[in-house]
Scaffold this active site. Sequence first.
Site, PDB file in Angstrom:
ATOM      1  N   ASP A  17       0.565  -1.137  -0.035  1.00 27.57           N
ATOM      2  CA  ASP A  17      -0.347   0.230   0.265  1.00 27.57           C
ATOM      3  C   ASP A  17       0.811   1.492  -0.604  1.00 27.57           C
ATOM      4  OD1 ASP A  17      -3.412   0.490   0.812  1.00 27.57           O
ATOM      5  OD2 ASP A  17      -1.673   1.911   0.937  1.00 27.57           O
ATOM      6  N   ILE A  18       0.190   2.310  -0.813  1.00 30.18           N
ATOM      7  CA  ILE A  18       1.011   3.454  -0.995  1.00 30.18           C
ATOM      8  C   ILE A  18       1.324   4.315   0.309  1.00 30.18           C
ATOM      9  CG2 ILE A  18      -0.684   4.769  -1.807  1.00 30.18           C
ATOM     10  CD1 ILE A  18       1.503   5.674  -4.440  1.00 30.18           C
TER      11      ILE A  18
ATOM     12  N   ASN B  34     -12.292  -3.248   3.791  1.00 31.95           N
ATOM     13  CA  ASN B  34     -13.674  -2.426   3.504  1.00 31.95           C
ATOM     14  C   ASN B  34     -14.200  -2.513   1.787  1.00 31.95           C
ATOM     15  OD1 ASN B  34     -12.756  -0.645   5.264  1.00 31.95           O
ATOM     16  ND2 ASN B  34     -11.075  -0.519   4.068  1.00 31.95           N
TER      17      ASN B  34
ATOM     18  N   GLN C 160     -14.767   2.073   1.780  1.00 29.91           N
ATOM     19  CA  GLN C 160     -14.594   1.984   0.462  1.00 29.91           C
ATOM     20  C   GLN C 160     -13.580   3.578  -0.034  1.00 29.91           C
ATOM     21  OE1 GLN C 160     -16.244  -0.591  -1.406  1.00 29.91           O
ATOM     22  NE2 GLN C 160     -13.724  -0.983  -2.885  1.00 29.91           N
TER      23      GLN C 160
ATOM     24  N   HIS D 250     -10.002  -5.107  -2.638  1.00 30.28           N
ATOM     25  CA  HIS D 250      -8.567  -5.392  -1.533  1.00 30.28           C
ATOM     26  C   HIS D 250      -9.128  -5.454  -0.480  1.00 30.28           C
ATOM     27  CE1 HIS D 250      -9.157  -0.858  -2.071  1.00 30.28           C
ATOM     28  NE2 HIS D 250      -9.120  -1.186  -0.288  1.00 30.28           N
TER      29      HIS D 250
ATOM     30  N   HIS E 244      -6.555  -6.031   3.329  1.00 25.52           N
ATOM     31  CA  HIS E 244      -5.927  -5.345   2.906  1.00 25.52           C
ATOM     32  C   HIS E 244      -4.967  -5.914   4.602  1.00 25.52           C
ATOM     33  CE1 HIS E 244      -6.523  -0.558   2.808  1.00 25.52           C
ATOM     34  NE2 HIS E 244      -7.656  -1.040   2.792  1.00 25.52           N
TER      35      HIS E 244
HETATM   36  P1  AMP Z   1      -9.893   1.913   1.412  1.00 28.57           P
HETATM   37  O1  AMP Z   1     -10.055   2.662   1.879  1.00 28.57           O
HETATM   38  O2  AMP Z   1     -10.093   0.542   1.235  1.00 28.57           O
HETATM   39  O3  AMP Z   1     -10.715   1.600  -0.667  1.00 28.57           O
HETATM   40  O4  AMP Z   1      -7.813   1.844   0.528  1.00 28.57           O
HETATM   41  C1  AMP Z   1      -7.319   2.474  -0.554  1.00 28.57           C
HETATM   42  C2  AMP Z   1      -6.389   1.951   0.005  1.00 28.57           C
HETATM   43  O5  AMP Z   1      -5.041   1.918  -1.369  1.00 28.57           O
HETATM   44  C3  AMP Z   1      -5.634   3.354   0.942  1.00 28.57           C
HETATM   45  O6  AMP Z   1      -4.697   2.429   2.229  1.00 28.57           O
HETATM   46  C4  AMP Z   1      -4.109   3.443  -0.249  1.00 28.57           C
HETATM   47  O7  AMP Z   1      -2.918   4.228   0.296  1.00 28.57           O
HETATM   48  C5  AMP Z   1      -3.813   2.578  -1.612  1.00 28.57           C
HETATM   49  N1  AMP Z   1      -3.871   2.887  -2.488  1.00 28.57           N
HETATM   50  C6  AMP Z   1      -4.126   3.946  -3.740  1.00 28.57           C
HETATM   51  N2  AMP Z   1      -3.648   3.689  -4.497  1.00 28.57           N
HETATM   52  C7  AMP Z   1      -2.554   3.121  -4.638  1.00 28.57           C
HETATM   53  C8  AMP Z   1      -1.382   3.176  -5.252  1.00 28.57           C
HETATM   54  N3  AMP Z   1      -1.529   3.536  -6.608  1.00 28.57           N
HETATM   55  N4  AMP Z   1      -0.787   1.835  -4.994  1.00 28.57           N
HETATM   56  C9  AMP Z   1      -0.907   1.763  -3.994  1.00 28.57           C
HETATM   57  N5  AMP Z   1      -1.739   1.711  -3.049  1.00 28.57           N
HETATM   58  C10 AMP Z   1      -2.380   2.533  -3.268  1.00 28.57           C
END
Ligand code: AMP
Length: 132
Positions: free
Chosen positions: A28-29, A84, A91, A97, A99
Site C-alpha cells: 500500500d502506497i 472495506n 472504501q 482489495h 488490506h
Molecule cells: P480503501 O479505503 O479500503 O479503499 O483503501 C484504499 C487503499 O489504496 C489506501 O490504503 C491507499 O493508500 C491505497 N492506494 C491507493 N492508490 C494506490 C497505489 N497507486 N498504490 C498502492 N496503494 C494505493
Amino acid sequence: MCVFCKIINGEIPCSKVYENELVVAFLDISQVTKGHTLIVPKRHVENVFGLTKEESAAIMEASVYVANKLKEKLNVENVNLLNNSGVLAGQCVMHFHMHVIPRYGNDDIEIKQVEHEPNFEELGKLCKLLNE
Ligand code: AMP
C-alpha cells in the site's frame, strides 16, 4: 480505468510482493504500518459482493502467504486482515482489495468494537432468517 486496474495492466508502477493467475499483492502506497500490503483480484470487481468462489479462495490464500512473509522478514507477530466494501464501510478505491496490516506495539491504530448485552431473542430471529 481504475487505479488498481492500471497497476494490474502495468500502466502505473507498484511494489509487487506476490502474484498468481487470479490475484496480485503489492505494498500500500500509504503504509499505515510498515509492511501494509493490498491483495487485489486481477479481474475488476468492485467489492466483496462480486467475488467468485475461486477469487475468494485466492485472496485468502494470498493474504495468508503475505502475513507469513511479513512474519518471516519483519518479525510481524500481529496482523489485521481488513476489507472495506462500500462507501459506508470506508472504501475509497472501488476495486476489491484486502488490506494486510501488520500491528506493532507502538502503532496508533484503534479498531474499536462496541459491545452490547446479548439479546438472545433477536439473535434467534436473525439466525432463523439467515438460515432460510
Ligand atoms: P480503501 O479505503 O479500503 O479503499 O483503501 C484504499 C487503499 O489504496 C489506501 O490504503 C491507499 O493508500 C491505497 N492506494 C491507493 N492508490 C494506490 C497505489 N497507486 N498504490 C498502492 N496503494 C494505493
